[in-house]
Scaffold this motif. Sequence first.
Motif: not given
Length: 306
Positions: A62, A67, A69, A131, A135, A160-161, A163
Amino acid sequence: MHSGQCEPPEKALRGMGYQFFHPDSSAALKPCLWCKRSLTGGDQCYKNQFYGITSHRCVQMTPTLRCNHKCLFCWRSFEHEYTGEKDLDPKEIVARIPFLQKKALGGYKVSPRVTKGKWEDALQPDQYAISLSGEPTLYPHLPELIDLLNQTGGTTFLVSNGTMPDVLKQCHPYQKYISLTGPDRETYLRIARPDEDYWDRILESLSDLGHETDTGHRTAIRVTLVRGINDQNPEGYARIIQESGAQFVEVKAYMHVGYSQRRLTIKHMPLHDEVERFTQRMLPHLSYKIRGENSLSRVICLERDS
């Protein structure tokens, strides 16, 4: 002596096997369990079965641990957040991957279960999974990082989330994954515990997947089912998935591992047949067929009917 609660975040994460790209950055790499199993001649990740990825040649990394979230089911630790950090140049990250992957797997070189061929393969990665944690779209140079990794001749998976739809539009990995944590705004807010309500942005990112699929890019939606929390309303999930036009959908059980064990119990982890029943209830509302399933990882992969 530091107690576990007040030790610096990077020290705790290093203890978990994280390899950091720079002392002032949370960009990190950590080989997953399947990479190590594959290296020693054991099972490979379900991504081998569904997408042909060789697990011991896969780098899990990453560019940031930040993040927006705080998902109940996430294995990462919110107790070990980085407060301030430097965003590294993408070239610096790409240049250090071989060294850090070799360092992370160093103990396996002398293992009697690792063949010379497998070891040499592992030092020549051909898949990069962005991953690990955090994020990635919060890293400002993500499109450039993916372009550089694509130039290595390997494949790139971005998870990805959803957002940050504007950032995602500029990213062109081999396969783009977006997580769908609930069938509606209320479930999303309860399980993802976001910094703010990003539901509309996530729906925008999901609908963009259809354009990507139509232009030949591989796209996927990841649904992580947590028993009793987001495992209801399969029709609601199906409606969002159908409208997205994603090529693949992974319906996966929450796994009771890592720091999620502090937030959820083992009773929140669905059995494979529960994932199967949930998927079967979605299928009548979808133009997707089952591509494969892996009961060890409790996951079912759907593929869009062409």
